[in-house]
Design an enzyme around this catalytic site. Structure first.
Site, mmCIF file in Angstrom:
data_model
loop_
_atom_site.group_PDB
_atom_site.id
_atom_site.type_symbol
_atom_site.label_atom_id
_atom_site.label_comp_id
_atom_site.label_asym_id
_atom_site.label_seq_id
_atom_site.Cartn_x
_atom_site.Cartn_y
_atom_site.Cartn_z
ATOM 1 N N LYS A 1 7.181 15.147 -111.377
ATOM 2 C CA LYS A 1 6.273 15.860 -112.293
ATOM 3 C C LYS A 1 7.015 16.415 -113.502
ATOM 4 C CE LYS A 1 2.505 16.873 -109.239
ATOM 5 N NZ LYS A 1 1.372 17.715 -108.964
ATOM 6 N N LYS B 1 1.723 4.986 -107.800
ATOM 7 C CA LYS B 1 0.509 5.304 -107.044
ATOM 8 C C LYS B 1 -0.629 5.596 -108.016
ATOM 9 C CE LYS B 1 1.145 10.303 -106.507
ATOM 10 N NZ LYS B 1 1.085 11.482 -105.679
ATOM 11 N N LYS C 1 -4.004 11.294 -110.404
ATOM 12 C CA LYS C 1 -4.859 12.078 -111.298
ATOM 13 C C LYS C 1 -4.169 12.283 -112.639
ATOM 14 C CE LYS C 1 -7.040 15.087 -107.852
ATOM 15 N NZ LYS C 1 -5.889 15.593 -107.046
HETATM 16 P P1 TYM Z 1 -3.255 15.990 -104.372
HETATM 17 O O1 TYM Z 1 -4.312 16.784 -105.027
HETATM 18 O O2 TYM Z 1 -2.231 15.317 -105.234
HETATM 19 O O3 TYM Z 1 -3.891 14.865 -103.473
HETATM 20 C C1 TYM Z 1 -4.893 15.163 -102.504
HETATM 21 C C2 TYM Z 1 -4.798 14.197 -101.348
HETATM 22 O O4 TYM Z 1 -4.946 12.850 -101.823
HETATM 23 C C3 TYM Z 1 -3.886 12.047 -101.352
HETATM 24 N N1 TYM Z 1 -3.573 11.045 -102.386
HETATM 25 C C4 TYM Z 1 -3.461 9.730 -102.159
HETATM 26 N N2 TYM Z 1 -3.599 9.012 -101.030
HETATM 27 C C5 TYM Z 1 -3.458 7.672 -101.144
HETATM 28 N N3 TYM Z 1 -3.185 7.027 -102.317
HETATM 29 C C6 TYM Z 1 -3.039 7.725 -103.468
HETATM 30 N N4 TYM Z 1 -2.804 7.103 -104.610
HETATM 31 C C7 TYM Z 1 -3.177 9.151 -103.420
HETATM 32 N N5 TYM Z 1 -3.112 10.130 -104.352
HETATM 33 C C8 TYM Z 1 -3.355 11.286 -103.698
HETATM 34 C C9 TYM Z 1 -2.727 12.999 -101.116
HETATM 35 O O5 TYM Z 1 -1.810 12.501 -100.176
HETATM 36 C C10 TYM Z 1 -3.440 14.234 -100.633
HETATM 37 O O6 TYM Z 1 -3.659 14.193 -99.235
HETATM 38 N N6 TYM Z 1 -0.039 19.398 -102.676
HETATM 39 C C11 TYM Z 1 -1.312 18.756 -102.406
HETATM 40 C C12 TYM Z 1 -2.464 19.741 -102.254
HETATM 41 C C13 TYM Z 1 -2.192 20.802 -101.265
HETATM 42 C C14 TYM Z 1 -2.245 20.670 -99.843
HETATM 43 C C15 TYM Z 1 -1.916 21.964 -99.332
HETATM 44 C C16 TYM Z 1 -2.540 19.625 -98.993
HETATM 45 C C17 TYM Z 1 -1.857 22.080 -101.548
HETATM 46 N N7 TYM Z 1 -1.693 22.800 -100.395
HETATM 47 C C18 TYM Z 1 -1.891 22.199 -97.960
HETATM 48 C C19 TYM Z 1 -2.504 19.871 -97.607
HETATM 49 C C20 TYM Z 1 -2.170 21.140 -97.097
HETATM 50 C C21 TYM Z 1 -1.644 17.827 -103.559
HETATM 51 O O7 TYM Z 1 -1.199 18.021 -104.663
HETATM 52 O O8 TYM Z 1 -2.531 16.849 -103.256
#
Ligand code: TYM
Length: 345
Positions: A118, A210, A213
């Site tokens: 990032k 990947k 967003k």
């Molecule tokens: P975030 O918002 O980036 O993504 C949310 C969820 O989507 C999954 N994901 C994907 N899975 C497959 N292929 C992709 N291209 C892809 N892009 C995203 C991520 O693995 C995730 O499960 N840090 C976390 C949010 C968070 C969180 C937590 C999650 C904050 N606190 C506590 C679990 C427990 C995040 O940025 O996810």
């Protein structure tokens, strides 16, 4: 008794990666729990505080939070069954983060890879390593500690995520173990990672990355609210390869085609090996058509649900208030215990 817990950032409309890697999987899990009468608490939240780790347009972020909340429900999370809330509305998340940051080594945070990507740094960069590092914000570096706090605040037992988050959950377990050991308490459950059945979904434009967003290229991803016309167009433009002959699943040599197969298997909830006999004699164009049509069908429910929900702000506010109340009850009780354990009460 299990507690299933997970979160998603609100920075941008959910795409196929979020859907198959997270929200649809959470909805499938919820369905299973309901159908099999399993005694399990479910909590899903919008990780809005995490979005502050990179620069944002704050006015836009405010809208995106609501859109994310509506999307979560649109993807099939039942707010009667699961507690659904915004992280920022529960001050205990940040309070626990301070306590847990006092149990977290800088060295292990240094080894996390996401903050580096990032901050546009190489994956082997370390705090001592590069001139650019001085500009990395403390919040971005400490992001995994906030994530650990999210999970541990609710004493979660299972955390369903995509593969890209599993490193952060390993850290969560280390922090929980360090806390349990130093306070001689065993207070925190050691949460398990529940990996989504679908493989990682890759960018449609550059399958070395990947689907994300934060990718500025809207053609690299398909949003859950995308119109059938846009879905056909984007899938049709997906970068593939010039290899002739049968359709094969070969992520190294044919990442674009393999990504289409991954998407199709996620839609169909089947293994890729089961798909191959059905599609191996297709042309690339036919494969793309099949993927597009199956996606259009699969996304029709979430996208029409979303269109309805987003018009009804009052209803969404009511749901988030309810969720906040329920979540806060658990959060404040657990934080009190933690404070006692570290001599603060
Ligand atoms: P975030 O918002 O980036 O993504 C949310 C969820 O989507 C999954 N994901 C994907 N899975 C497959 N292929 C992709 N291209 C892809 N892009 C995203 C991520 O693995 C995730 O499960 N840090 C976390 C949010 C968070 C969180 C937590 C999650 C904050 N606190 C506590 C679990 C427990 C995040 O940025 O996810």
């Amino acid at each position: 008794n299990s507690t299933i817990f997970s979160g998603i950032q609100p920075t941008g409309m959910f795409h196929l990666g979020n859907y198959f890697g997270a929200t649809r999987n959470w909805s499938d899990l919820s369905e299973k729990i309901k159908n099999e009468n399993i005694n399990s608490k479910l909590l899903f939240f919008i990780a809005d505080l995490h979005s502050l780790t990179v620069p944002q347009d704050y006015k836009q972020l405010q809208e995106q939070r609501l859109e994310a909340f509506a999307s979560l429900i649109a993807c099939g999370i039942d707010p009667e069954q699961a507690t659904v809330f915004y992280q920022s509305q529960i001050p205990e998340h940040s309070q626990l983060q301070w306590i847990l940051s006092c149990f977290t080594g800088i060295g292990i945070l240094n080894r996390m890879t996401q903050w580096k990507s990032k901050a546009n740094l190489k994956s082997n960069a370390t705090i001592e390593g590069s001139g650019e590092l001085g500009k990395v914000k403390l919040g971005l570096f400490a992001y995994p500690v906030l994530m650990a706090s999210d999970v541990l605040l609710y004493n979660a037992t299972h955390v369903p995520v995509g593969l890209d988050q599993s490193q952060h959950l390993e850290l969560t377990r280390e922090i929980a173990e360090a806390f349990n050991k130093q306070t001689k308490s065993g207070f925190f459950n050691i949460p398990k990672t529940l990996l989504a059945p679908s493989k990682k979904i890759l960018s449609l434009k550059n399958p070395a990355k990947k689907m994300s967003k934060s990718d500025p290229d809207v053609n690299s991803k398909i949003f859950i609210t995308e119109s059938p016309k846009e879905i056909r167009k984007k899938i049709n433009k997906t970068v593939t390869d010039s290899i002739e002959g049968k359709i094969t699943f070969d992520p190294i040599n044919r990442p674009g085609i393999s990504n289409l197969l991954t998407i199709l298997s996620a839609v169909e909830r089947c293994r890729i090996e089961e798909l191959i006999p059905k599609v191996e004699n297709f042309s690339k164009k036919e494969l793309k058509e099949l993927v597009a049509e199956s996606l259009i069908k699969d996304l029709s429910v979430p996208s029409s649900k979303y269109a309805e929900l987003i018009k009804n702000r009052e209803y969404l506010d009511k749901l988030s208030k309810q969720g906040t109340e329920k979540a806060r009850e658990i959060a404040s009780k657990n934080l009190k215990e933690v404070m006692k354990l570290v001599g603060m009460a």
